[in-house]
Motif scaffolding. Sequence first.
Motif, mmCIF file in Angstrom:
data_model
loop_
_atom_site.group_PDB
_atom_site.id
_atom_site.type_symbol
_atom_site.label_atom_id
_atom_site.label_comp_id
_atom_site.label_asym_id
_atom_site.label_seq_id
_atom_site.Cartn_x
_atom_site.Cartn_y
_atom_site.Cartn_z
ATOM 1 N N ASP A 2 -15.766 -2.274 1.573
ATOM 2 C CA ASP A 2 -17.020 -2.351 2.410
ATOM 3 C C ASP A 2 -18.266 -2.831 1.879
ATOM 4 O O ASP A 2 -18.990 -3.423 2.721
ATOM 5 C CB ASP A 2 -17.317 -0.557 3.199
ATOM 6 N N LYS A 3 -18.364 -2.660 0.421
ATOM 7 C CA LYS A 3 -19.516 -3.063 -0.020
ATOM 8 C C LYS A 3 -19.319 -4.699 -0.229
ATOM 9 O O LYS A 3 -20.552 -5.279 -0.240
ATOM 10 C CB LYS A 3 -19.785 -2.328 -1.388
ATOM 11 N N ASP A 4 -18.186 -5.045 -0.589
ATOM 12 C CA ASP A 4 -18.233 -6.561 -1.159
ATOM 13 C C ASP A 4 -17.774 -7.361 -0.029
ATOM 14 O O ASP A 4 -18.013 -8.530 0.135
ATOM 15 C CB ASP A 4 -16.988 -6.582 -2.245
ATOM 16 N N LEU A 5 -16.880 -6.758 1.072
ATOM 17 C CA LEU A 5 -16.356 -7.736 2.182
ATOM 18 C C LEU A 5 -17.179 -7.440 3.419
ATOM 19 O O LEU A 5 -16.752 -6.624 4.375
ATOM 20 C CB LEU A 5 -15.010 -7.500 2.396
ATOM 21 N N LYS A 6 -18.376 -7.859 3.569
ATOM 22 C CA LYS A 6 -19.257 -7.511 4.818
ATOM 23 C C LYS A 6 -18.985 -8.204 6.017
ATOM 24 O O LYS A 6 -18.783 -7.678 7.307
ATOM 25 C CB LYS A 6 -20.837 -7.622 4.498
ATOM 26 N N GLU A 7 -18.402 -9.386 5.809
ATOM 27 C CA GLU A 7 -18.012 -10.352 6.905
ATOM 28 C C GLU A 7 -16.374 -10.389 7.256
ATOM 29 O O GLU A 7 -16.264 -10.595 8.458
ATOM 30 C CB GLU A 7 -18.475 -11.726 6.660
ATOM 31 N N THR A 8 -15.795 -10.388 6.139
ATOM 32 C CA THR A 8 -14.269 -10.462 6.704
ATOM 33 C C THR A 8 -13.500 -8.947 6.925
ATOM 34 O O THR A 8 -13.762 -8.185 5.843
ATOM 35 C CB THR A 8 -13.887 -11.343 5.364
ATOM 36 N N PRO A 9 -12.799 -9.012 7.892
ATOM 37 C CA PRO A 9 -12.237 -7.781 8.228
ATOM 38 C C PRO A 9 -11.068 -7.695 7.167
ATOM 39 O O PRO A 9 -10.598 -8.697 6.793
ATOM 40 C CB PRO A 9 -11.980 -8.044 9.700
ATOM 41 N N TYR A 10 -10.579 -6.303 6.890
ATOM 42 C CA TYR A 10 -9.352 -6.132 6.089
ATOM 43 C C TYR A 10 -8.532 -5.015 6.741
ATOM 44 O O TYR A 10 -9.086 -4.216 7.405
ATOM 45 C CB TYR A 10 -9.708 -5.988 4.660
ATOM 46 N N CYS A 38 0.808 -1.128 -0.092
ATOM 47 C CA CYS A 38 -0.044 0.003 -0.133
ATOM 48 C C CYS A 38 0.933 1.302 0.134
ATOM 49 O O CYS A 38 0.285 2.243 -0.054
ATOM 50 C CB CYS A 38 -0.828 0.145 1.342
ATOM 51 N N ASP A 39 2.155 1.318 -0.111
ATOM 52 C CA ASP A 39 2.975 2.480 -0.159
ATOM 53 C C ASP A 39 2.906 2.918 -1.486
ATOM 54 O O ASP A 39 3.433 4.045 -1.695
ATOM 55 C CB ASP A 39 4.464 1.908 0.108
ATOM 56 N N MET A 40 2.476 2.194 -2.386
ATOM 57 C CA MET A 40 2.180 2.540 -3.806
ATOM 58 C C MET A 40 1.038 3.377 -3.963
ATOM 59 O O MET A 40 0.557 4.013 -4.981
ATOM 60 C CB MET A 40 2.135 1.328 -4.823
ATOM 61 N N LEU A 41 -0.078 3.624 -2.835
ATOM 62 C CA LEU A 41 -1.212 4.108 -3.093
ATOM 63 C C LEU A 41 -1.220 5.523 -2.495
ATOM 64 O O LEU A 41 -0.459 5.512 -1.304
ATOM 65 C CB LEU A 41 -2.372 3.297 -2.363
ATOM 66 N N ASP A 42 -1.963 6.300 -2.742
ATOM 67 C CA ASP A 42 -2.426 7.624 -2.090
ATOM 68 C C ASP A 42 -3.546 7.585 -1.244
ATOM 69 O O ASP A 42 -4.245 6.707 -1.545
ATOM 70 C CB ASP A 42 -2.223 8.939 -2.986
ATOM 71 N N ASP A 43 -3.721 8.636 -0.416
ATOM 72 C CA ASP A 43 -5.023 8.388 0.687
ATOM 73 C C ASP A 43 -6.354 8.573 0.081
ATOM 74 O O ASP A 43 -7.259 7.857 0.344
ATOM 75 C CB ASP A 43 -5.029 9.679 1.501
ATOM 76 N N GLU A 44 -6.174 9.195 -1.269
ATOM 77 C CA GLU A 44 -7.606 9.242 -2.171
ATOM 78 C C GLU A 44 -7.852 7.957 -2.704
ATOM 79 O O GLU A 44 -8.935 7.559 -2.505
ATOM 80 C CB GLU A 44 -7.251 10.217 -3.157
ATOM 81 N N LEU A 45 -6.802 7.261 -2.996
ATOM 82 C CA LEU A 45 -7.089 5.867 -3.774
ATOM 83 C C LEU A 45 -7.586 4.737 -2.479
ATOM 84 O O LEU A 45 -8.487 4.153 -2.888
ATOM 85 C CB LEU A 45 -5.700 5.466 -4.512
ATOM 86 N N ILE A 46 -6.879 5.161 -1.415
ATOM 87 C CA ILE A 46 -7.232 3.897 -0.514
ATOM 88 C C ILE A 46 -8.639 4.361 -0.009
ATOM 89 O O ILE A 46 -9.318 3.560 0.306
ATOM 90 C CB ILE A 46 -6.361 4.344 0.866
ATOM 91 N N GLY A 47 -9.032 5.519 0.021
ATOM 92 C CA GLY A 47 -10.315 5.930 0.430
ATOM 93 C C GLY A 47 -11.426 5.272 -0.653
ATOM 94 O O GLY A 47 -12.484 4.775 -0.234
ATOM 95 N N GLU A 48 -11.076 5.484 -1.895
ATOM 96 C CA GLU A 48 -11.907 4.697 -3.022
ATOM 97 C C GLU A 48 -12.160 3.235 -2.754
ATOM 98 O O GLU A 48 -13.131 2.639 -2.911
ATOM 99 C CB GLU A 48 -11.407 4.986 -4.234
ATOM 100 N N MET A 49 -10.886 2.771 -2.478
ATOM 101 C CA MET A 49 -11.022 1.269 -2.449
ATOM 102 C C MET A 49 -11.767 0.706 -1.054
ATOM 103 O O MET A 49 -12.428 -0.330 -1.053
ATOM 104 C CB MET A 49 -9.487 0.750 -2.177
ATOM 105 N N ILE A 50 -11.603 1.643 0.026
ATOM 106 C CA ILE A 50 -12.292 1.245 1.245
ATOM 107 C C ILE A 50 -13.999 1.117 0.822
ATOM 108 O O ILE A 50 -14.656 0.343 1.519
ATOM 109 C CB ILE A 50 -12.092 2.367 2.315
ATOM 110 N N ILE A 51 -14.538 2.121 0.093
ATOM 111 C CA ILE A 51 -15.907 2.316 -0.226
ATOM 112 C C ILE A 51 -16.149 1.024 -0.781
ATOM 113 O O ILE A 51 -17.233 0.290 -0.446
ATOM 114 C CB ILE A 51 -16.055 3.442 -1.130
ATOM 115 N N GLU A 52 -15.182 0.530 -1.574
ATOM 116 C CA GLU A 52 -15.453 -0.765 -2.749
ATOM 117 C C GLU A 52 -15.697 -2.041 -1.815
ATOM 118 O O GLU A 52 -16.414 -2.854 -1.960
ATOM 119 C CB GLU A 52 -14.539 -0.823 -3.762
#
Length: 199
Positions: free
Chosen positions: A167-175, A151-165
Amino acid sequence: TPTNQTPRYAQPGIPGQDKELTLELKVLADVGLVGFPNAGKSTLLSVMTSAKPKIADYEFTTLKPNLGIVKYRDFRSFVMADIPGIIEGAAEGKGLGHYFLRHIERNSVLLFLIPADADDILKQYEILLDELRRYNPEMLDKERLIAISKCDMLDDELIGEMIIELDKDLKETPYIFISSVSEMGLDELKDKLWLRLNE
């Protein structure tokens, strides 16, 4: 015997038994690293423990499990195993699948490592989960945690977008988002693993 210390006769023995045994070694660890080849499992193990696994930029660098002891707070510790990379079809033995998958059976917590630059993080996780299910359905009863690596390759904005996705798909498994190179999120990762091991 003590009273007959130099016997001068012998009795024939009875026939013995012959058996052929196949012994199978399964690594015993608290946390097992599960992921495709080149996901960064060996790098994570080398950063979190004193283990020195072989690390290189090609698939199947790791051909046997490596164990390391993760030092936690208050002089506590747990054992982490770097399992060689799993590929699609591993449950049928593809890519030495059975040789690798059997080691995961003895781990309490499964840490799925998926690189941030993967084409589809959810799809990779589902393929790995499906391979475990086909090999031994009981593996899905274990505690699971997903670590998005590199994740050192990602910026905060990209991480934020990935979290939204995610959270939608991984309802049961923590990440969790981590980077072995910059050591981002590794303390939080230790906390989450410790919590799962001792729940």
